[in-house]
Design a protein around this motif. Structure first.
Motif, PDB file in Angstrom:
ATOM      1  N   THR A  64       0.821  -1.212   0.000  1.00 33.93           N
ATOM      2  CA  THR A  64       0.000   0.000   0.000  1.00 33.93           C
ATOM      3  C   THR A  64       0.859   1.267   0.000  1.00 33.93           C
ATOM      4  O   THR A  64       0.352   2.342  -0.283  1.00 33.93           O
ATOM      5  CB  THR A  64      -0.945   0.013   1.217  1.00 33.93           C
ATOM      6  OG1 THR A  64      -0.170  -0.138   2.408  1.00 33.93           O
ATOM      7  CG2 THR A  64      -1.977  -1.100   1.128  1.00 33.93           C
ATOM      8  N   ASP A  65       2.166   1.147   0.316  1.00 38.97           N
ATOM      9  CA  ASP A  65       3.079   2.292   0.283  1.00 38.97           C
ATOM     10  C   ASP A  65       3.476   2.677  -1.138  1.00 38.97           C
ATOM     11  O   ASP A  65       4.000   3.761  -1.370  1.00 38.97           O
ATOM     12  CB  ASP A  65       4.373   2.000   1.062  1.00 38.97           C
ATOM     13  CG  ASP A  65       4.135   1.797   2.543  1.00 38.97           C
ATOM     14  OD1 ASP A  65       3.090   2.264   3.049  1.00 38.97           O
ATOM     15  OD2 ASP A  65       4.992   1.164   3.193  1.00 38.97           O
ATOM     16  N   ILE A  66       3.261   1.783  -2.113  1.00 35.88           N
ATOM     17  CA  ILE A  66       3.672   2.024  -3.500  1.00 35.88           C
ATOM     18  C   ILE A  66       2.604   2.847  -4.198  1.00 35.88           C
ATOM     19  O   ILE A  66       1.431   2.490  -4.201  1.00 35.88           O
ATOM     20  CB  ILE A  66       3.918   0.698  -4.234  1.00 35.88           C
ATOM     21  CG1 ILE A  66       5.055  -0.062  -3.550  1.00 35.88           C
ATOM     22  CG2 ILE A  66       4.236   0.944  -5.701  1.00 35.88           C
ATOM     23  CD1 ILE A  66       5.268  -1.455  -4.084  1.00 35.88           C
ATOM     24  N   SER A  67       3.028   3.956  -4.788  1.00 38.34           N
ATOM     25  CA  SER A  67       2.068   4.829  -5.466  1.00 38.34           C
ATOM     26  C   SER A  67       2.083   4.666  -6.982  1.00 38.34           C
ATOM     27  O   SER A  67       1.085   4.945  -7.643  1.00 38.34           O
ATOM     28  CB  SER A  67       2.341   6.294  -5.114  1.00 38.34           C
ATOM     29  OG  SER A  67       3.617   6.682  -5.577  1.00 38.34           O
ATOM     30  N   HIS A  68       3.217   4.229  -7.555  1.00 36.32           N
ATOM     31  CA  HIS A  68       3.313   4.159  -9.015  1.00 36.32           C
ATOM     32  C   HIS A  68       4.332   3.097  -9.408  1.00 36.32           C
ATOM     33  O   HIS A  68       5.407   3.019  -8.824  1.00 36.32           O
ATOM     34  CB  HIS A  68       3.735   5.524  -9.582  1.00 36.32           C
ATOM     35  CG  HIS A  68       3.886   5.538 -11.067  1.00 36.32           C
ATOM     36  ND1 HIS A  68       2.817   5.500 -11.914  1.00 36.32           N
ATOM     37  CD2 HIS A  68       4.985   5.582 -11.849  1.00 36.32           C
ATOM     38  CE1 HIS A  68       3.257   5.518 -13.167  1.00 36.32           C
ATOM     39  NE2 HIS A  68       4.574   5.561 -13.152  1.00 36.32           N
ATOM     40  N   ILE A  69       3.988   2.289 -10.414  1.00 36.48           N
ATOM     41  CA  ILE A  69       4.899   1.281 -10.958  1.00 36.48           C
ATOM     42  C   ILE A  69       5.015   1.541 -12.450  1.00 36.48           C
ATOM     43  O   ILE A  69       4.013   1.592 -13.154  1.00 36.48           O
ATOM     44  CB  ILE A  69       4.378  -0.146 -10.711  1.00 36.48           C
ATOM     45  CG1 ILE A  69       4.247  -0.415  -9.211  1.00 36.48           C
ATOM     46  CG2 ILE A  69       5.300  -1.174 -11.368  1.00 36.48           C
ATOM     47  CD1 ILE A  69       3.532  -1.709  -8.876  1.00 36.48           C
ATOM     48  N   ASP A  70       6.247   1.741 -12.933  1.00 36.00           N
ATOM     49  CA  ASP A  70       6.511   2.006 -14.347  1.00 36.00           C
ATOM     50  C   ASP A  70       7.367   0.868 -14.890  1.00 36.00           C
ATOM     51  O   ASP A  70       8.589   0.863 -14.724  1.00 36.00           O
ATOM     52  CB  ASP A  70       7.226   3.342 -14.513  1.00 36.00           C
ATOM     53  CG  ASP A  70       7.377   3.757 -15.964  1.00 36.00           C
ATOM     54  OD1 ASP A  70       7.191   2.904 -16.856  1.00 36.00           O
ATOM     55  OD2 ASP A  70       7.688   4.931 -16.209  1.00 36.00           O
ATOM     56  N   LEU A  98       8.717  -6.231 -11.321  1.00 35.84           N
ATOM     57  CA  LEU A  98       7.714  -5.159 -11.285  1.00 35.84           C
ATOM     58  C   LEU A  98       6.314  -5.699 -11.552  1.00 35.84           C
ATOM     59  O   LEU A  98       5.343  -5.234 -10.955  1.00 35.84           O
ATOM     60  CB  LEU A  98       8.079  -4.056 -12.273  1.00 35.84           C
ATOM     61  CG  LEU A  98       9.323  -3.256 -11.905  1.00 35.84           C
ATOM     62  CD1 LEU A  98       9.725  -2.331 -13.045  1.00 35.84           C
ATOM     63  CD2 LEU A  98       9.109  -2.458 -10.630  1.00 35.84           C
ATOM     64  N   GLN A  99       6.210  -6.683 -12.437  1.00 33.20           N
ATOM     65  CA  GLN A  99       4.906  -7.321 -12.675  1.00 33.20           C
ATOM     66  C   GLN A  99       4.414  -7.998 -11.391  1.00 33.20           C
ATOM     67  O   GLN A  99       3.238  -7.934 -11.055  1.00 33.20           O
ATOM     68  CB  GLN A  99       5.007  -8.363 -13.801  1.00 33.20           C
ATOM     69  CG  GLN A  99       5.177  -7.762 -15.171  1.00 33.20           C
ATOM     70  CD  GLN A  99       3.881  -7.203 -15.733  1.00 33.20           C
ATOM     71  OE1 GLN A  99       2.848  -7.143 -15.080  1.00 33.20           O
ATOM     72  NE2 GLN A  99       3.948  -6.743 -16.964  1.00 33.20           N
ATOM     73  N   ALA A 100       5.338  -8.646 -10.666  1.00 35.77           N
ATOM     74  CA  ALA A 100       4.966  -9.337  -9.427  1.00 35.77           C
ATOM     75  C   ALA A 100       4.487  -8.347  -8.367  1.00 35.77           C
ATOM     76  O   ALA A 100       3.476  -8.589  -7.708  1.00 35.77           O
ATOM     77  CB  ALA A 100       6.145 -10.154  -8.894  1.00 35.77           C
ATOM     78  N   ILE A 101       5.205  -7.214  -8.195  1.00 38.05           N
ATOM     79  CA  ILE A 101       4.754  -6.277  -7.164  1.00 38.05           C
ATOM     80  C   ILE A 101       3.481  -5.553  -7.601  1.00 38.05           C
ATOM     81  O   ILE A 101       2.656  -5.205  -6.767  1.00 38.05           O
ATOM     82  CB  ILE A 101       5.847  -5.274  -6.721  1.00 38.05           C
ATOM     83  CG1 ILE A 101       6.282  -4.346  -7.840  1.00 38.05           C
ATOM     84  CG2 ILE A 101       7.033  -5.987  -6.128  1.00 38.05           C
ATOM     85  CD1 ILE A 101       7.200  -3.225  -7.382  1.00 38.05           C
ATOM     86  N   LYS A 102       3.309  -5.385  -8.897  1.00 39.96           N
ATOM     87  CA  LYS A 102       2.050  -4.794  -9.380  1.00 39.96           C
ATOM     88  C   LYS A 102       0.876  -5.721  -9.077  1.00 39.96           C
ATOM     89  O   LYS A 102      -0.150  -5.295  -8.575  1.00 39.96           O
ATOM     90  CB  LYS A 102       2.141  -4.524 -10.892  1.00 39.96           C
ATOM     91  CG  LYS A 102       0.979  -3.781 -11.447  1.00 39.96           C
ATOM     92  CD  LYS A 102       1.217  -3.403 -12.887  1.00 39.96           C
ATOM     93  CE  LYS A 102       0.126  -2.511 -13.390  1.00 39.96           C
ATOM     94  NZ  LYS A 102       0.369  -2.056 -14.761  1.00 39.96           N
ATOM     95  N   PHE A 103       1.066  -7.009  -9.320  1.00 44.66           N
ATOM     96  CA  PHE A 103       0.025  -7.993  -9.031  1.00 44.66           C
ATOM     97  C   PHE A 103      -0.270  -8.059  -7.541  1.00 44.66           C
ATOM     98  O   PHE A 103      -1.421  -8.052  -7.115  1.00 44.66           O
ATOM     99  CB  PHE A 103       0.442  -9.366  -9.566  1.00 44.66           C
ATOM    100  CG  PHE A 103      -0.527 -10.443  -9.227  1.00 44.66           C
ATOM    101  CD1 PHE A 103      -1.701 -10.599  -9.961  1.00 44.66           C
ATOM    102  CD2 PHE A 103      -0.298 -11.323  -8.188  1.00 44.66           C
ATOM    103  CE1 PHE A 103      -2.613 -11.579  -9.655  1.00 44.66           C
ATOM    104  CE2 PHE A 103      -1.197 -12.318  -7.865  1.00 44.66           C
ATOM    105  CZ  PHE A 103      -2.356 -12.446  -8.596  1.00 44.66           C
ATOM    106  N   CYS A 104       0.796  -8.108  -6.729  1.00 43.95           N
ATOM    107  CA  CYS A 104       0.615  -8.205  -5.264  1.00 43.95           C
ATOM    108  C   CYS A 104      -0.017  -6.941  -4.689  1.00 43.95           C
ATOM    109  O   CYS A 104      -0.763  -7.010  -3.719  1.00 43.95           O
ATOM    110  CB  CYS A 104       1.951  -8.478  -4.580  1.00 43.95           C
ATOM    111  SG  CYS A 104       2.574 -10.131  -4.896  1.00 43.95           S
ATOM    112  N   SER A 105       0.287  -5.783  -5.261  1.00 51.29           N
ATOM    113  CA  SER A 105      -0.272  -4.539  -4.731  1.00 51.29           C
ATOM    114  C   SER A 105      -1.755  -4.393  -5.055  1.00 51.29           C
ATOM    115  O   SER A 105      -2.456  -3.634  -4.399  1.00 51.29           O
ATOM    116  CB  SER A 105       0.510  -3.331  -5.252  1.00 51.29           C
ATOM    117  OG  SER A 105       0.355  -3.183  -6.638  1.00 51.29           O
TER     118      SER A 105
END
Length: 107
Positions: A64-70, A98-105
């Motif tokens: 939830t701390d992540i605001s943006h993934i590029d 990055l795909q993994a953290i995007k999915f998890c977020s």
């Protein structure tokens, strides 16, 4: 490193992806380059940096701390204004990470 990584995991927590390399870290006061390992688990993001003389720094972030993934520019940002970019990844695949953290977020 594996013993240290295993000791950081919570019971039942699984590693989704891991990258090791030199990362560009922008904390709003300038850019610095830091060597370390980013570990994406199913519940959180772990940043592990090892310095000379056995000094270690471990920072744990919630998704939830992540605001943006590029994914195109291999970077992600936190709500605190901190941006990390994978410049020289020596182990792992930054785009898969990055795909993994995007999915998890999203979950």
């Amino acid at each position: 490193m594996n013993n240290l990584t295993d000791s950081l995991l919570l019971p039942g927590e699984r590693i989704k992806s891991r990258v090791t390399g030199t990362f560009e870290l922008d904390e709003g006061v300038g850019i610095c380059f830091v060597f370390g390992t980013l570990i994406a688990t199913d519940s959180r993001l772990i940043w592990l940096t090892k310095y000379p003389f056995a000094h270690k720094e471990i920072i744990i972030h919630q998704y939830t701390d992540i605001s943006h993934i590029d994914i195109i520019h291999s970077s992600f940002s936190f709500h605190k204004g901190v941006t990390m970019k994978g410049n020289w990844v020596t182990s792992g695949d930054m785009k898969d990470f990055l795909q993994a953290i995007k999915f998890c977020s999203l979950n």
